[in-house]
Design an enzyme around this catalytic site. Structure first.
Site, PDB file in Angstrom:
ATOM      1  N   ASP A  51      -6.797  -7.792  -3.713  1.00  0.00           N
ATOM      2  CA  ASP A  51      -5.585  -8.745  -4.056  1.00  0.00           C
ATOM      3  C   ASP A  51      -5.652  -7.826  -6.196  1.00  0.00           C
ATOM      4  O   ASP A  51      -6.530  -8.656  -6.529  1.00  0.00           O
ATOM      5  CB  ASP A  51      -4.931  -9.544  -4.394  1.00  0.00           C
ATOM      6  CG  ASP A  51      -4.789  -9.740  -3.239  1.00  0.00           C
ATOM      7  OD1 ASP A  51      -3.499 -10.086  -2.310  1.00  0.00           O
ATOM      8  OD2 ASP A  51      -4.979 -12.044  -2.566  1.00  0.00           O
TER       9      ASP A  51
ATOM     10  N   ASP B 126      -1.230  -7.104   3.596  1.00  0.00           N
ATOM     11  CA  ASP B 126      -0.582  -8.316   3.193  1.00  0.00           C
ATOM     12  C   ASP B 126       1.266  -8.669   2.942  1.00  0.00           C
ATOM     13  O   ASP B 126       1.912 -10.012   2.421  1.00  0.00           O
ATOM     14  CB  ASP B 126      -1.684  -8.708   2.562  1.00  0.00           C
ATOM     15  CG  ASP B 126      -1.361 -10.134   1.820  1.00  0.00           C
ATOM     16  OD1 ASP B 126      -1.112 -10.732   2.879  1.00  0.00           O
ATOM     17  OD2 ASP B 126      -2.169 -10.300   0.999  1.00  0.00           O
TER      18      ASP B 126
ATOM     19  N   ASP C 235     -10.483 -11.445   2.475  1.00  0.00           N
ATOM     20  CA  ASP C 235      -9.969 -11.432   0.913  1.00  0.00           C
ATOM     21  C   ASP C 235     -11.388 -11.432   0.671  1.00  0.00           C
ATOM     22  O   ASP C 235     -12.007 -11.635   0.264  1.00  0.00           O
ATOM     23  CB  ASP C 235      -8.768 -12.314   0.766  1.00  0.00           C
ATOM     24  CG  ASP C 235      -6.945 -12.318   1.400  1.00  0.00           C
ATOM     25  OD1 ASP C 235      -7.348 -11.216   1.556  1.00  0.00           O
ATOM     26  OD2 ASP C 235      -6.708 -13.299   0.645  1.00  0.00           O
TER      27      ASP C 235
ATOM     28  N   HIS D  30      -9.415  -7.284   1.786  1.00  0.00           N
ATOM     29  CA  HIS D  30      -8.497  -6.457   0.791  1.00  0.00           C
ATOM     30  C   HIS D  30      -8.800  -7.222  -0.360  1.00  0.00           C
ATOM     31  O   HIS D  30      -8.688  -8.708  -1.096  1.00  0.00           O
ATOM     32  CB  HIS D  30      -7.096  -7.944   1.573  1.00  0.00           C
ATOM     33  CG  HIS D  30      -6.392  -7.625   1.698  1.00  0.00           C
ATOM     34  ND1 HIS D  30      -5.148  -6.762   0.843  1.00  0.00           N
ATOM     35  CD2 HIS D  30      -5.311  -9.025   0.637  1.00  0.00           C
ATOM     36  CE1 HIS D  30      -4.843  -6.997   0.671  1.00  0.00           C
ATOM     37  NE2 HIS D  30      -4.366  -8.720   0.431  1.00  0.00           N
TER      38      HIS D  30
ATOM     39  N   HIS E 212       1.732  -7.268  -3.763  1.00  0.00           N
ATOM     40  CA  HIS E 212       2.159  -7.833  -3.301  1.00  0.00           C
ATOM     41  C   HIS E 212       2.242  -9.707  -3.816  1.00  0.00           C
ATOM     42  O   HIS E 212       2.518 -10.034  -3.564  1.00  0.00           O
ATOM     43  CB  HIS E 212       2.297  -8.120  -1.684  1.00  0.00           C
ATOM     44  CG  HIS E 212       0.742  -7.618  -1.299  1.00  0.00           C
ATOM     45  ND1 HIS E 212      -0.264  -6.709  -1.203  1.00  0.00           N
ATOM     46  CD2 HIS E 212       0.117  -8.565  -1.344  1.00  0.00           C
ATOM     47  CE1 HIS E 212      -0.596  -7.066  -0.968  1.00  0.00           C
ATOM     48  NE2 HIS E 212      -1.212  -8.434  -0.851  1.00  0.00           N
TER      49      HIS E 212
END
Length: 1229
Positions: A263, A375, A512, A261, A655
């Site tokens: 971001d 998420d 993450d 994941h 997000h």
């Protein structure tokens, strides 16, 4: 049935035979006195005819100067009452002449269908002139344009007039149609026909919500006790048991799905994360997946993949394509980011999805088919709908309230068909998998016991940078421990599988920024492969386990479902509703982020409006540039700048971006990107508008070197509020160009700042328009001596440009606003009439022809009178503060943990209050320490006159651990029910529940929230996403800003204290209705058409541009009108987005035309909107869509352009169902 008017060439008057023809064969118009014979022209006194109303529809233009008709030599004076078409009242009073401009192509609608008795009041000459002069410019303008033969003026749809509302309307309109006071509009006749709504278009809203979902989220919330008992090893769940022989007949099939994941910004900026982590994940993936064909990996965020792709060589690119082809690598969702689902508007959700999918199609040729959202902090059914429209059949979600997860686990409903609340059938169903446990990390994805699952996260092996918080580390797998470890892991898989209805199990393996180092690839894949090989070799385990991708899992699940179906009925239930507000533990509700960093939430919405306008104007200008071979425009970098803007808007939907949950410097990085793109979009809009409005297109090169048309608003930096440019006036006229981003013909107020109050604004034909001059306030108590605000009503074609000129003129006679100042004193009043009053002795009032407002001594709204029924309604605006709890866990960027109910905003002395009374608008502004609050009422007949504009400038930069809210209290008996929108797309009913803490009753509001009872609906419309609640009966409360000094322990490691001076913009709309409150308990609701279009106007304001430097040689058209007419009232043009070509940085010939047919509630009045639209059951004739352009092809597509329907062909008619969003590939020339 309508009859054409016979020829009247060479005459300024209609002859009696024409009047006869109008009446021939028709049922009797209602007259007084009522004659017994067939309708005829009177033999003697005109009074014999009585008062008669007929409706005129004209093909090209408004007819404001019609003043009389002649029948057999008798004159009949008329009054023009209506704005589209016209309603003409024949009055039995003295004759008036008929001007020559009426010689137009007209059609008369039979008075038998729509005539009614009217009392004609005296038509005062001054009143007539004052009211109609502004409309006269339309005819002048038409004559000029027809002479030039450059543009075709819009055809106005023939409409069927609603008899009952017309009669009711008529009765009211007889009482002073042309009021000069504050209560009447000086610009348009004060009453207009209702919107013409096809009765069949009303069926959808009345039927909706009657479908039977197995699971309705509103019911689930009523059922769940929210008692949060200790569940053992699965703290928020329960103990799971099984017997070892349960899989004897059908083995457990496990897919372990490796993922990372990433971001696109959070604790580091997007670029920093890419440089330090993400690029290595990709680089290692190419090497490590090739080592063993059984290995799998998947990826979601195309923003990162695109950046890496630009840095790698052909060999690596080919390796990626090979991994995709053999199924080792999968792209899931494939949007530019994994977007937030609470604060994001559906325009931006669609746009970032298209941007990602267009990139994938061009560079990799892949089409994602499964959604992956692990998420976002709560989940919206809007996202499910958009994925379904994009061709997806499956999706996965994770962050859902822990009590909901437990409830679904108990009932084995974690996998369900997610159906839209409004869906009367099953066309929106998409199979959704909900992850059952606390998080998407490895400790919470193999099974219920995180202490055990953590031991199978081989990145945490001893000697690494971090271990397992439960104290037991993983062990490297070898022959000596493989049996014990396999049994331990299988036990978790089996327990997890007991929560589902099939023997197919998903076990995500990631977290993450995982798989950054080659050692992690080795540790995870090699250890797991040993476990797999052992498990698969043991028949007693009855398990088949392997690495897989998300689609591998869903394919196996579909197969299982198909084999288990009874009577074609799926084993999975149908669910409707949403998954807000999210809580991950205890009373920790994630409702704080609905408001966090509101400055950027507002900036995002402004940028979206600019992006949509730039997209539309750019594509239209591109077509004109191709037609006229304007190479300067064709070779410009506009398309690259447009692409960058799309990507920056897309990035901000992440997000941790629009949510306001990133580190301070990351927020600055996002803001800088948005600001940079805002500047570029203003440039694209200016250049595109110039090309479209130029009389001589070939002269574009002469004017395009600099931005000739300069946007009205300037923003100095990413953290400052926009300011208006001051137009330096001279006797030399300069052009003022306004753009209407709405698909409806629009009458809106345009306000600009100028250097002199002696100003004249004229239409393109040279006709002066009426203006109001208002003071510009440098501070709360100082007016500017160098700037003045001028306002005028602009009438603009749909998606079109309208040209005015502006100059300094000593002979101009603008209307100066007048001021009353309370609780303060201003010495230098300049040119304005200002009255200082120490304190108000009586209430302050504002009114227009729709609404009367009463304010208290502090300048805050207290009461609204809706003039439709004359009733007084308590509508009280107040401000309040929330503190944060004294417990250990406090409010932060994510969480809202208040210290109880809000406390009133206290002020020891009355605030300074400015009351402005103007011809075109009036307002009340009050200055508190933390809020400058303004309520404005427009004297406009139509949309913008029917609601109240509320503007707040909020500044809480000196406060510590406080959140400021605006509360609107009303007498509406809402019974603990209220309604909020989801992503600006649909309405979700809410229940305020006493069993939940206060913070759980706060929900996201992207564009509106309302409360209602049996008779009225009160709506708060918003131009930015914020958190909203209705904690008491009849109340709407919106949290406008929050400043919090501590972290809330969700990983951000900081509070929220980078607050800016923030502008919030709203409208308050009070509507009369007849509603059965029992029926309103159904899980669906719709705004009225008036509410929809008010929201659209609020979020897509008119753009005004001025000629930067007066250029005498510049010649512009009077207007640019790209559509033949307004679109149907319920159809919104979401975007007209130029599609990329296969070559980098270039455009194709096609655009994506995205249309949305809105669902609306017919139980509300649609009168006096000033709109020139009807509803058409979702039908649009393609050849009647555009005006200046020909549609060469229009082909249906999936939402994000990846798929074409099997029967895709060139359409001649568009057909949309209610609530449908559809994309079409369109090509214009």
């Amino acid at each position: 049935m309508d009859f054409p008017l016979a020829s009247y060439a060479g005459s300024h008057l209609w002859k009696s035979r024409e009047i006869k023809y109008l009446f021939q064969g028709q049922s009797r118009p209602q007259m007084s006195p009522s004659p017994t014979s067939e309708p005829h022209c009177p033999e003697s006194d005109p009074g014999e005819l009585g008062n008669l109303r007929v409706i005129v529809f004209f093909k090209y233009v408004f007819l404001p100067r019609l003043s009389g008709l002649v029948c057999d030599g008798k004159f009949f004076p008329v009054r023009v009452r209506l704005y589209f078409g016209a309603e003409i009242v024949l009055c039995n009073s003295s004759p008036l002449s008929l001007p020559p401009q009426i010689q137009r192509d007209l059609k008369f609608m039979s008075p038998g269908l729509c005539g009614s008795i009217l009392t004609c009041g005296a038509l005062e000459d001054g009143s007539l002139k004052g009211q109609l002069s502004m409309l006269q410019e339309k005819i002048d303008h038409l004559e000029r344009l027809l002479a030039e033969n450059n543009e075709i003026i819009s055809n106005i749809r023939d409409s069927v007039i609603n008899l009952s509302e017309s009669v009711e309307d008529s009765a009211k309109s007889s009482q002073g149609n042309f009021s000069h006071g504050a209560a009447g509009s000086p610009l348009l006749p004060s009453k207009q026909l209702s919107l013409t709504v096809n009765p069949e278009d009303c069926l959808f809203a009345s039927q909706s919500g009657s479908q039977n979902s197995d699971v309705q989220m509103l019911d689930v919330y009523s059922l769940i006790p929210f008692d949060n008992p200790d569940g053992g090893v699965w703290k928020q769940g329960f103990d799971i048991t099984y017997t070892s022989n349960e899989w004897d007949t059908k083995p457990l099939q496990v897919f372990v799905v490796p993922h990372s994941h990433n971001d696109p910004g959070w604790l580091k900026t997007f670029n920093d994360y890419f440089r330090e982590k993400t690029q290595y994940i990709f680089n290692n993936m190419v090497v490590k997946l090739k080592e063993d064909p059984r290995r799998k990996f998947m990826w979601s965020e195309i923003s990162y993949l695109s950046k890496w792709w630009d840095t790698i060589d052909t060999q690596k690119k080919d390796a990626v394509k090979s991994l995709l082809e053999n199924g080792q690598f999968e792209i899931v969702t494939g949007g530019w980011v994994m977007p937030d689902e609470a604060a994001s508007h559906y325009f931006a959700l669609i746009d970032q999805l298209i941007e990602g999918h267009q990139w994938l199609e061009k560079n990799l040729g892949v089409k994602p088919r499964s959604g992956w959202a692990i998420d976002p902090f709560g989940h919206s059914p809007t996202m499910a709908y958009l994925l379904k429209r994009a061709g997806f059949s499956h999706m996965l979600i994770q962050r859902v309230h822990y009590a909901v997860k437990k409830h679904f686990s108990l009932h084995k409903t974690l996998e369900f068909f997610w159906r839209q609340n409004w869906d009367l059938g099953s066309v929106t169903d998409i199979l959704c998998h909900m992850m059952p446990f606390y998080s998407y990390d490895i400790p919470h994805t193999c099974g219920p016991d995180p202490k055990i699952c953590c031991q199978f996260d081989f990145k945490r092996l001893p000697g690494g940078r971090f271990g397992c918080p439960w104290g037991v580390p993983p062990e490297t797998i070898y022959l000596g421990n493989v049996q014990n470890r396999a049994e331990m892991l299988l036990d978790q898989y089996r327990k997890k599988s007991k929560l589902f209805r099939t023997t197919v199990l998903l076990a995500p393996l990631g977290d993450d920024f995982r798989y950054c180092e080659r050692t992690e690839w080795d540790h995870q894949f090699k250890n797991y492969q040993m476990l797999f090989d052992y498990m698969n070799s043991q028949p007693k385990f009855n398990v088949k386990i392997q690495f897989g991708t998300l689609s591998d899992y869903f394919d196996a699940l579909d197969k299982e479902d198909a084999s288990s179906r009874k009577d074609s009925q799926s084993i999975f239930p149908v669910l409707s509703g949403d998954f807000f507000t999210y809580a991950d533990r205890d009373d920790h509700y994630w409702s704080g982020y609905f408001t966090s960093r509101p400055f950027y939430k507002r900036m995002d919405r402004i940028l979206e409006s600019h992006l949509r306008t730039a997209e539309i104007l750019y594509y239209l200008a591109l077509k004109q540039a191709q037609k006229y071979k304007i190479n300067t425009f064709l070779s410009s970098s506009h398309y690259m700048a447009l692409t960058e803007a799309r990507r920056n808007v897309g990035l901000f939907q992440h997000h941790d971006a629009i949510t306001g949950t990133a580190k301070d410097w990351v927020v600055v990085d996002y803001g800088t990107r948005l600001f940079h793109s805002l500047m570029n979009l203003k440039n694209i809009i200016g250049h595109s508008a110039l090309l479209l409005i130029l009389k001589d297109k070939n002269s574009y090169d002469s004017y395009s070197s600099d931005i000739l048309l300069e946007m009205d608003l300037k923003q100095k930096s990413q953290s400052s509020l926009p300011q208006k440019n001051i137009i330096s006036l001279s006797a030399e006229p300069r052009y003022l160009v306004v753009y209407n981003p709405s698909e409806q013909h629009r009458n809106s107020m345009v306000s600009v700042w100028v250097s002199s109050p002696t100003v004249q604004v004229s239409s393109a034909s040279g006709k002066p328009v009426e203006i109001q001059v208002s003071a510009v306030w440098d501070t709360a108590s100082t007016i500017s001596q160098t700037a003045y605000e001028i306002s005028f009503l602009a009438q603009m074609p749909p998606l079109g440009l309208k040209v005015y000129t502006i100059l300094e003129s000593p002979s101009s006679k603008p209307h100066l606003a007048e001021y009353v100042l309370y609780n303060g004193n201003i010495e230098d009043k300049g040119i304005f009439n200002m009255k200082n009053i120490k304190s108000a002795e009586e209430d302050i009032t504002l009114e227009n022809s729709f609404i009367k407002l009463r304010f208290g001594l502090s300048g805050l709204l207290e009461e609204m009178v809706n003039k439709e029924d004359g009733k007084r309604h308590e509508v009280k605006v107040q401000f309040s503060w929330y503190g944060t709890t004294s417990k250990k866990d406090k409010s932060g960027a994510y969480l809202f943990l208040p210290d109880g109910e809000a406390k009133p905003y206290v002020y020891t002395t009355l605030p300074f209050v400015i009351v402005q009374h103007g011809r075109l608008y009036s307002d009340v502004t009050c200055f508190f320490e933390h809020v400058t609050h303004r309520v404005r009422l427009y004297n406009i007949q139509g949309i913008e006159g029917q609601s109240v504009e509320v503007s707040n400038i909020v500044d809480i930069r000196k406060e510590h651990n406080y959140e400021i809210a605006m509360r609107i209290s009303s007498s509406i008996n809402s019974q603990n029910r209220f309604y909020t929108d989801l992503n600006g797309y649909q309405i979700q009913p809410r229940m305020t529940m006493s069993k939940l803490p206060l913070q759980a009753n706060v929900y996201p509001m992207a564009t509106m929230a309302y409360v209602q009872d049996a008779e009225h609906r009160l709506t708060l419309l918003s131009a930015q996403s914020l958190g909203v609640s209705s904690l008491k009966n009849g109340q709407i409360e919106v949290i406008m800003d929050r400043r919090l000094m501590q972290d809330d322990n969700r990983g951000l490691d900081q509070g929220v204290h980078d607050n800016k001076i923030t502008a919030n913009l709203f409208r308050i709309l009070l509507e009369k209705s007849v509603v059965n409150m029992e029926e309103e308990k159904k899980p669906v609701s719709y705004p009225s058409l008036l509410s929809h279009i008010t929201s659209s106007f609020l979020n897509h304001p008119v753009f005004s541009m001025t000629e930067k430097i007066p250029t005498p040689t510049l010649q512009l058209l009077g207007e640019f009108s790209p559509l033949l007419s307004s679109l149907p009232c319920d159809i919104h043009l979401v975007n007209l987005r130029t599609i990329q070509s296969k070559v980098d940085g270039r455009h194709s010939e096609e655009a994506a035309l995205i249309l949305h047919r809105r669902g609306f509630d017919c139980r509300f009045s649609s009168r006096d909107t000033g709109l020139l639209c009807t509803t058409t059951q979702g039908k649009i004739l393609v050849q009647k869509l555009f005006n200046t352009f020909a549609v060469t092809s229009l082909i249906p597509s999936s939402l994000s352009l990846l798929h074409s329907p099997p029967d895709a062909r060139n359409l001649s008619e568009i057909n949309l169902s209610p609530m449908e969003i559809s994309t079409f590939r369109i090509q214009l020339r």
